[in-house]
Design a protein around this motif. Structure first.
Motif, mmCIF file in Angstrom:
data_model
loop_
_atom_site.group_PDB
_atom_site.id
_atom_site.type_symbol
_atom_site.label_atom_id
_atom_site.label_comp_id
_atom_site.label_asym_id
_atom_site.label_seq_id
_atom_site.Cartn_x
_atom_site.Cartn_y
_atom_site.Cartn_z
ATOM 1 N N SER A 1 -4.956 7.971 -0.785
ATOM 2 C CA SER A 1 -5.090 6.879 -1.695
ATOM 3 C C SER A 1 -5.968 6.979 -2.629
ATOM 4 O O SER A 1 -5.620 6.893 -4.022
ATOM 5 N N GLU A 2 -7.280 7.384 -2.424
ATOM 6 C CA GLU A 2 -8.276 7.709 -3.343
ATOM 7 C C GLU A 2 -7.815 8.822 -4.407
ATOM 8 O O GLU A 2 -8.129 8.883 -5.573
ATOM 9 N N VAL B 1 -4.732 10.021 -5.234
ATOM 10 C CA VAL B 1 -3.715 9.460 -6.150
ATOM 11 C C VAL B 1 -3.930 8.186 -7.097
ATOM 12 O O VAL B 1 -3.134 7.924 -7.621
ATOM 13 N N VAL C 1 -4.772 5.380 -5.960
ATOM 14 C CA VAL C 1 -4.384 3.967 -5.227
ATOM 15 C C VAL C 1 -5.646 3.229 -4.768
ATOM 16 O O VAL C 1 -6.530 3.930 -3.965
ATOM 17 N N ASN C 2 -5.631 1.890 -4.607
ATOM 18 C CA ASN C 2 -6.608 1.109 -4.063
ATOM 19 C C ASN C 2 -6.777 1.323 -2.756
ATOM 20 O O ASN C 2 -5.773 1.196 -1.826
ATOM 21 N N ALA C 3 -7.976 1.749 -2.261
ATOM 22 C CA ALA C 3 -7.921 2.151 -0.758
ATOM 23 C C ALA C 3 -8.933 1.138 0.027
ATOM 24 O O ALA C 3 -9.528 0.993 1.133
ATOM 25 N N ARG D 1 4.883 5.537 -5.368
ATOM 26 C CA ARG D 1 5.169 5.372 -6.771
ATOM 27 C C ARG D 1 4.590 6.402 -7.375
ATOM 28 O O ARG D 1 4.975 6.853 -8.502
ATOM 29 N N THR D 2 3.256 7.051 -6.904
ATOM 30 C CA THR D 2 2.640 8.402 -7.500
ATOM 31 C C THR D 2 3.508 9.317 -7.400
ATOM 32 O O THR D 2 3.178 10.312 -8.421
ATOM 33 N N GLN E 1 0.687 -1.191 0.033
ATOM 34 C CA GLN E 1 0.030 0.004 -0.026
ATOM 35 C C GLN E 1 0.778 0.974 0.041
ATOM 36 O O GLN E 1 0.804 2.010 -0.907
ATOM 37 N N THR F 1 4.003 1.586 -0.751
ATOM 38 C CA THR F 1 4.917 1.499 -2.108
ATOM 39 C C THR F 1 4.151 2.329 -3.254
ATOM 40 O O THR F 1 4.386 3.056 -3.910
ATOM 41 N N ALA F 2 2.712 1.793 -3.337
ATOM 42 C CA ALA F 2 1.899 2.147 -4.353
ATOM 43 C C ALA F 2 1.687 3.726 -4.166
ATOM 44 O O ALA F 2 1.577 4.582 -5.242
ATOM 45 N N LEU F 3 1.406 4.176 -3.062
ATOM 46 C CA LEU F 3 1.363 5.465 -2.790
ATOM 47 C C LEU F 3 2.716 6.348 -3.154
ATOM 48 O O LEU F 3 2.340 7.434 -3.977
#
Length: 294
Positions: A251-252, A254, A256-258, A194-195, A188, A190-192
């Motif tokens: 998350s929402e 950018v 990213v799945n929340a 990476r944006t 989670q 990491t995904a944030l």
């Protein structure tokens, strides 16, 4: 009693893990008998000094200790339930993955057949079997474990958990819960990042530091859970819930799945609605179905 390096051992089931177990026994000097439906899987072990038993019955007779490592509990029963299989007086250690109910049922079944039975769980990959890195859990009668502990040491770091045969399976899945939760939290984050152009390798050391710090809280939090008292010594749950909202919103925003942070916040919201907002985070144990120890 035989010197531990002379104790004969049988391994039934020669998948990658079974081969690793048998190989570790051989390396430690134990006369090792093996059996597998597909006999070719024993070729390298035989070349290294193992004996391939022609039948399961012969394999069981050959060892003072029999390790079972097959696909599942059903496969174990299919192999050992036959009227021609003599288990009376044998010691079986089942290292097959399953659940605690299956472990307890298997223990009852084995005892009905006159066998000594320990259930176990392997918290390791095949390549580390035989080293201290391989943690192998055992549950069942302590006397049976102690009788074979020196032999089992050949496999890695062996740990006895208690008389309840289901404990090894429960510790196994509890460990998996920790593993996946830590990895999912890292993914989670990491995904944030990476944006914003931050790669996973850059974030990993920071995440590792956070994970290590959180792990240090566990003994104190465990005391709260065991006592059923959750004073907010560090932070109140309602404060944590506000931070959860920030994670969800970020998350929402950018893309990213929340789903994961929303699930966690839903649990916190239920606890707060039940009147626990002023207590510390471990009060959420009740959301996992464990009642308070009042």
């Amino acid at each position: 009693m035989n010197n531990k390096a002379e104790t004969p051992v049988t391994v039934i089931g020669l998948g990658l893990m079974g081969q690793a177990l048998a190989g570790a026994f051989l390396k430690a000097g134990h006369p090792t008998t093996v059996w597998n439906r597909t006999t070719s899987k024993a070729d390298q072990l035989v070349a290294d000094g193992a004996r391939l038993a022609p039948t399961i019955g012969d394999a069981l007779e050959a060892g003072s200790l029999t390790i079972i490592c097959v696909t599942d509990y059903q496969a174990m029963h299919e192999l050992l339930d036959g009227d021609d299989i003599e288990l009376d007086g044998t010691t079986l250690i089942n290292l097959t993955s399953g659940n605690s109910a299956q472990a307890r049922e298997a223990a009852h079944w084995a005892e009905q057949r006159g066998a000594h039975y320990l259930d176990g769980a392997i918290m390791a990959i095949p390549s580390v079997i035989g080293t201290a890195e391989a943690v192998i859990l055992h549950s069942g009668p302590q006397s049976d474990f102690e009788a074979h502990e020196s032999t089992l040491d050949a496999l890695g770091t062996v740990t006895y958990l208690g008389a309840d045969h289901g404990l090894a399976s429960l510790y196994d899945v509890a460990g998996l819960a920790m593993m996946w939760s830590v990895l999912n939290a890292w993914l989670q984050g990491t995904a944030l990042l990476r944006t914003a152009g931050v790669d996973a390798a850059t974030y990993a050391p920071f995440a590792q530091q956070i994970a290590t710090g959180v792990a240090e809280w566990l003994p104190g939090y465990a005391e709260q859970i065991d006592s059923g008292s959750f004073p907010a010594e560090v932070s109140a749950l309602e404060t944590d819930a506000r931070a959860m909202t920030h994670l969800i919103e970020e998350s929402e925003a950018v893309g990213v799945n929340a789903e994961l942070p929303k699930l966690i916040k839903a649990m916190a919201d239920r606890s707060i609605a039940a009147g626990h907002g002023g207590e510390q985070y471990p009060v959420l144990i009740e959301e996992f179905g464990t009642p308070r120890n009042d």
